[in-house]
Enzyme design. Sequence first.
Site, short mmCIF file in Angstrom:
data_model
loop_
_atom_site.label_atom_id
_atom_site.label_comp_id
_atom_site.label_asym_id
_atom_site.label_seq_id
_atom_site.Cartn_x
_atom_site.Cartn_y
_atom_site.Cartn_z
N HIS A 65 0.83 -1.22 0.00
CA HIS A 65 0.00 0.00 0.00
C HIS A 65 0.86 1.27 0.00
O HIS A 65 0.52 2.26 0.66
CB HIS A 65 -0.97 0.02 1.19
CG HIS A 65 -1.96 -1.10 1.18
ND1 HIS A 65 -3.15 -1.02 0.51
CD2 HIS A 65 -1.92 -2.34 1.73
CE1 HIS A 65 -3.82 -2.16 0.66
NE2 HIS A 65 -3.08 -2.98 1.39
N ASN B 123 -10.27 -2.96 2.53
CA ASN B 123 -9.96 -2.96 1.10
C ASN B 123 -11.24 -2.70 0.31
O ASN B 123 -12.32 -2.64 0.89
CB ASN B 123 -9.40 -4.33 0.69
CG ASN B 123 -7.93 -4.50 1.05
OD1 ASN B 123 -7.16 -3.53 1.05
ND2 ASN B 123 -7.53 -5.71 1.36
#
Length: 485
Positions: free
Chosen positions: A62, A135
Amino acid sequence: MKKKDKNDKESATLTTAGGAPVSDNQNSLTAGERGPILIQDVHLLEKLAHFNRERIPERVVHAKGAGAHGTFTVTNDITKYTKAKIFSEVGKKTDLIVRYSTVAGERGSADTVRDVRGFAVKFYTEEGNWDLVGNNTPVFFVRDPLKFSDFIHTQKREPHTNLRSQTMWWDFWSLVPESLHQVTILFSDRGIPRGFTHMNGYGSHTYSFINAKDERFWVKFHFKTMQGIKNFTQEEADELVGKDPDWATRDLFERIEKGDYPKWELNVQIMPELEAETYQWNPFDLTKVWPHKDYPLIKVGIMELNRNPSNYFTDVEQAAFDPSNIIPGISYSPDKMLQARIFSYADAHRYRLGANYQRLPINQAKAAKVNTYQRDGFMRFDDNGGSSVIYEPNSFGGPKQNPAYKEPPLKISGNADRYNQPTVDDDFIQPGNLYRLLPPDEQDRLIKNMGGSLKTVPKFIQERMLAHILKADSTWGQRIRKELG
Ligand code: NDP
């Protein structure tokens, strides 16, 4: 850069970090007009040295992300499930920060790639920060944290070529059948969302709610985009990778800047504690959803993003989201992946930002008072507790535990051992359900996307993967086989 307007004050005098006025920021101090630089040009040395230290370690996953500030407003009463004060009354508002991201790419990588998107929210509640670190997909590739770093390695670069490798992806996925559900979502249209505002967010893990009567419920969180789901086709996305690799970052910033505030509706699915023992799916398996017909969505409130970061580094790069940040009324579950993330996210931030990362302004609890006996450590830049007592128990009025916040006990049974799911066949049912619910044009694109990627890898891996897809849905498998020629 913000333009200077008529209300801006005259420029202040430039200083060193120590506050001394700088007389010349254009010409280094040299011995003679053409001479070498003097080591006493402290301003120059400080500039060079600080510049060398401008980057902090990027997140191992990420790394590329964008964020915004916003507000959560309760619209529906769920107090029968949780005593969390954030939900205590309809109309209640709580400030928050969100960070969206891709997973695999480095900090400078393109936004419009086929990848899962991170959807992390930090709510600044009156009882401490609650981080819902999710997510844009309701499931994940693996259900056991022992496999996590191996999976992420497949998404990164090969050791010798320093290139990404689809062979690594499909080799791993074909050897780990539980991944098929997430792989299907990844190669479906939702694998390339049209920026960050046209996608849903999911807490993904099962968490728990605890109400005022100390009853426990298992809960899944769903943020439904109010902008509608929109995705890029592979071709559109590929073009943007070249033309505007920061497309999603720009889109989010510009929308908020012009007052077109994106919104999501927060929903929950609720399972009474004891139903977990008899439900057909293991509710703590991160590769499975809870079908809506069994656990319908219950509306909770609206999240609106309405303020851009004033500084990306302080507000987004230094933002540290931890699933370990929970508040009274919201807690963990036996989900193995969640258990591991409770440790590893905070650990990653200690490495990336240091032991005092929770004291950075963006991570500080804003509405709640922080009372710990933690002292010192690198970059302790607040008052470090001043002269207050540094141990507990003590006789000098230091903060004390409060048993009112104790959670009800959780019944656990069984032998300590290393367990997989009872039957691996379970892993093919939900991917098959997903394939069958896709409209025909989306099924066509899924097959093209999956087939196109699988074609590039060795035949024995293709065959191993095909066997899983055939188990999930024979028509889907046969169509992939045809695509592979
Ligand atoms: P339901 O009919 O109850 O739910 C179907 C859900 O699938 C929708 O609510 C939507 O979730 C999601 N969905 C719809 N179109 C697409 C798409 N093109 N791509 C991906 N997801 C889509 O059936 P089930 O609950 O039994 O779920 C069937 C399958 O749907 C699951 O196997 C799972 O893969 C997928 N799904 C299920 C979710 C759940 O929480 N039950 C959540 C997301 C996907 P949403 O409203 O969140 O967009």
